[in-house]
Scaffold this active site. Structure first.
Site, mmCIF file in Angstrom:
data_model
loop_
_atom_site.group_PDB
_atom_site.id
_atom_site.type_symbol
_atom_site.label_atom_id
_atom_site.label_comp_id
_atom_site.label_asym_id
_atom_site.label_seq_id
_atom_site.Cartn_x
_atom_site.Cartn_y
_atom_site.Cartn_z
ATOM 1 N N ASP A 137 -11.326 -8.692 7.150
ATOM 2 C CA ASP A 137 -12.650 -8.589 6.580
ATOM 3 C C ASP A 137 -13.304 -10.063 6.677
ATOM 4 O O ASP A 137 -14.540 -10.210 7.247
ATOM 5 C CB ASP A 137 -12.761 -8.170 5.378
ATOM 6 C CG ASP A 137 -12.880 -6.634 5.164
ATOM 7 O OD1 ASP A 137 -12.394 -5.789 6.070
ATOM 8 O OD2 ASP A 137 -13.549 -6.024 4.171
ATOM 9 N N LYS A 168 3.556 -15.266 2.720
ATOM 10 C CA LYS A 168 3.597 -16.109 1.560
ATOM 11 C C LYS A 168 4.983 -16.690 1.342
ATOM 12 O O LYS A 168 5.465 -16.159 0.078
ATOM 13 C CB LYS A 168 2.830 -15.133 0.528
ATOM 14 C CG LYS A 168 2.441 -16.059 -0.696
ATOM 15 C CD LYS A 168 1.501 -17.013 -0.584
ATOM 16 C CE LYS A 168 1.294 -17.939 -1.887
ATOM 17 N NZ LYS A 168 0.555 -18.990 -1.742
ATOM 18 N N ASP A 209 -2.901 -17.980 2.004
ATOM 19 C CA ASP A 209 -4.109 -18.655 1.322
ATOM 20 C C ASP A 209 -4.645 -20.043 2.167
ATOM 21 O O ASP A 209 -5.762 -20.024 2.393
ATOM 22 C CB ASP A 209 -3.641 -19.516 -0.147
ATOM 23 C CG ASP A 209 -2.179 -19.806 0.030
ATOM 24 O OD1 ASP A 209 -1.385 -19.690 1.123
ATOM 25 O OD2 ASP A 209 -1.835 -20.368 -0.970
ATOM 26 N N TYR A 219 0.877 -1.255 -0.057
ATOM 27 C CA TYR A 219 -0.109 -0.044 -0.071
ATOM 28 C C TYR A 219 0.811 1.464 -0.002
ATOM 29 O O TYR A 219 0.512 2.208 -0.310
ATOM 30 C CB TYR A 219 -0.956 0.038 1.318
ATOM 31 C CG TYR A 219 -1.928 -1.026 1.014
ATOM 32 C CD1 TYR A 219 -1.963 -2.045 0.208
ATOM 33 C CD2 TYR A 219 -3.066 -0.886 1.811
ATOM 34 C CE1 TYR A 219 -2.976 -3.056 0.270
ATOM 35 C CE2 TYR A 219 -3.866 -1.993 2.080
ATOM 36 C CZ TYR A 219 -3.929 -2.909 1.096
ATOM 37 O OH TYR A 219 -5.046 -3.935 1.009
ATOM 38 N N ASP A 259 -5.355 -6.732 5.769
ATOM 39 C CA ASP A 259 -6.624 -6.147 5.352
ATOM 40 C C ASP A 259 -7.643 -6.940 5.046
ATOM 41 O O ASP A 259 -9.088 -7.071 5.153
ATOM 42 C CB ASP A 259 -6.095 -5.262 4.279
ATOM 43 C CG ASP A 259 -7.317 -4.351 3.775
ATOM 44 O OD1 ASP A 259 -8.117 -4.033 4.377
ATOM 45 O OD2 ASP A 259 -7.109 -3.444 2.886
#
Ligand code: NAD
Length: 368
Positions: free
Chosen positions: A249, A189, A221, A142, A245
């Site tokens: 959610d 990852k 994942d 970001y 992020d």
């Protein structure tokens, strides 16, 4: 005690939910004898409309000088076609960077009253759910180098982390785990990304400092899958900006609704930034439909993490529990079960304030 708070209602449902949360803060002031000097500032789409900037310099300066910042949400379709650096969300990123709030604490805690609102089978969430996601907030993709080629048909965003950035975030994760169930899972990852390998290497090198905390690693994942397969296996998850992020959610939905989850962004001693994890929900803005509880619970986090008012924070959280016990439900957490009553944003906020005041009267009378 006296505190100065900057509030940024922002766009969409931001003003709807911040109004109710500030009502609860007023009730805290009255009951506990504190004084909160609240100043409202512009950010996001409303700031773009008024000043041409998503984060006006005046707003950032006011936030830096405050004890804490309470934010609603920013963004909306009106500003979607602006270039990235002029979008409302750019204001939020600049605020997080400007306040140097590198750690975002996102507690995904299920109120037992809302177990029916979770899409998971009851057996998976029986006995409650309490996962803390610690998300890195001022680095990674970001904030990394981004751009387009001259033809505009190729774009890039760079995931870049230094050991120092990882260390300070993972430290928050270890410390948080120590005060909870003593399990920290670092999510990355590392099988594909070099930055992920640095996250893993750094966390492993730190583990000896927290011998009482069990450290584990998981690929992002797999974590996304495990959060719905068996969410109770997690205690604290520490992860990068983008992964945090997305995972938070997902975790929010597991606990019932995105309208319930609060977040605290903290750094190295400056003012903290407190906000619901949801966005500006333009589809329900200004319609008295938004659930204000995530923002009310953000006030509780503000009282706890920035103002050192633990008793007051707990009292706000208890008042939310009492309101849910009474069966009040905004549309996002309503299941239609007997005993529930569908309410709007204003009625939900008023009910929490009443529960909070009643609780105080009960305490005065020696009943609580
Ligand atoms: P969103 O969180 O705004 O909405 C997703 C869904 O959840 C919508 O159906 C919405 O109605 C519902 N919802 C969200 N909050 C709710 C609440 N308190 N009560 C009831 N229902 C609620 O996400 P989105 O639709 O992806 O984004 C909308 C805008 O918000 C975009 O402009 C986006 O960039 C922005 N956004 C801002 C932030 C922020 O300010 N921190 C975070 C995420 C998205």
């Amino acid at each position: 005690m006296k505190f100065s708070i900057v509030t940024i209602p922002g766009d969409g449902i931001g003003p709807d939910v911040v109004r109710e949360a500030l009502g609860v803060l007023d009730a805290v002031a009255t009951r506990f004898g504190h004084s909160f000097l609240v100043t409202e500032e512009l950010m996001g789409g409303v700031a773009l409309d008024a000043t041409g900037e998503p984060l006006p310099a005046k707003t950032l300066a006011a936030c830096k000088a405050a004890d804490a910042v309470l934010l609603g949400a920013v963004g909306g379709p009106k500003w979607d076609d602006l270039p990235g650096s002029k979008r409302p969300e750019a204001g939020l990123l600049a605020l997080r960077g400007g306040l140097k709030v590198f750690a975002n604490l996102r507690p995904a805690k299920m109120f037992p009253q809302l177990s029916d609102a979770s899409p998971l089978k009851p057996a998976l969430i029986e006995g409650g759910l309490d996962v803390l996601i610690v998300r890195e907030l001022t680095g990674g993709m970001y904030f990394g180098d981004k751009g387009r080629n001259s033809a505009g048909d190729e774009a890039w965003d760079t995931e870049r982390y230094s050991r120092l950035e990882i260390e300070r975030l993972v430290r928050v994760g270890f410390d948080a785990a120590r005060g909870r169930s003593k399990k920290l899972c670092v999510v990355d990852k590392a099988n594909v990304l070099e930055s992920g390998r640095l996250w893993r290497e750094t966390a492993k090198a730190m583990a000896a400092e927290w011998p009482d905390v069990e450290l584990s690693f998981m690929y992002v994942d797999n974590c996304a899958m495990q959060l719905v397969r068996n969410p109770r296996q997690f205690d604290v998850i520490a992860t990068s900006n983008m992964f945090g992020d997305i995972l938070s959610d997902e975790a929010s939905m597991v606990t019932g609704s995105i309208g319930m989850l609060a977040s605290a962004s903290v750094g190295a001693g400056g003012p903290g930034l407190f906000e619901p994890i949801h966005g500006s929900a333009p589809d329900i803005a200004g319609q008295d439909k938004a659930n204000p509880l995530a923002t009310v619970l953000s006030v509780a986090l503000m009282l706890r993490h920035s103002l050192g008012l633990e008793k007051e924070a707990q009292a706000v959280e208890d008042a939310v529990g009492v309101t849910l016990d009474a069966g009040l439900r905004s549309a996002d957490i309503s299941t239609g079960a007997p005993g529930e009553r569908l309410v709007g944003t204003r009625e939900m906020g008023a009910a929490v304030r009443k529960a909070f005041v009643d609780q105080g009267l009960g305490a005065q009378n020696g009943r609580l």
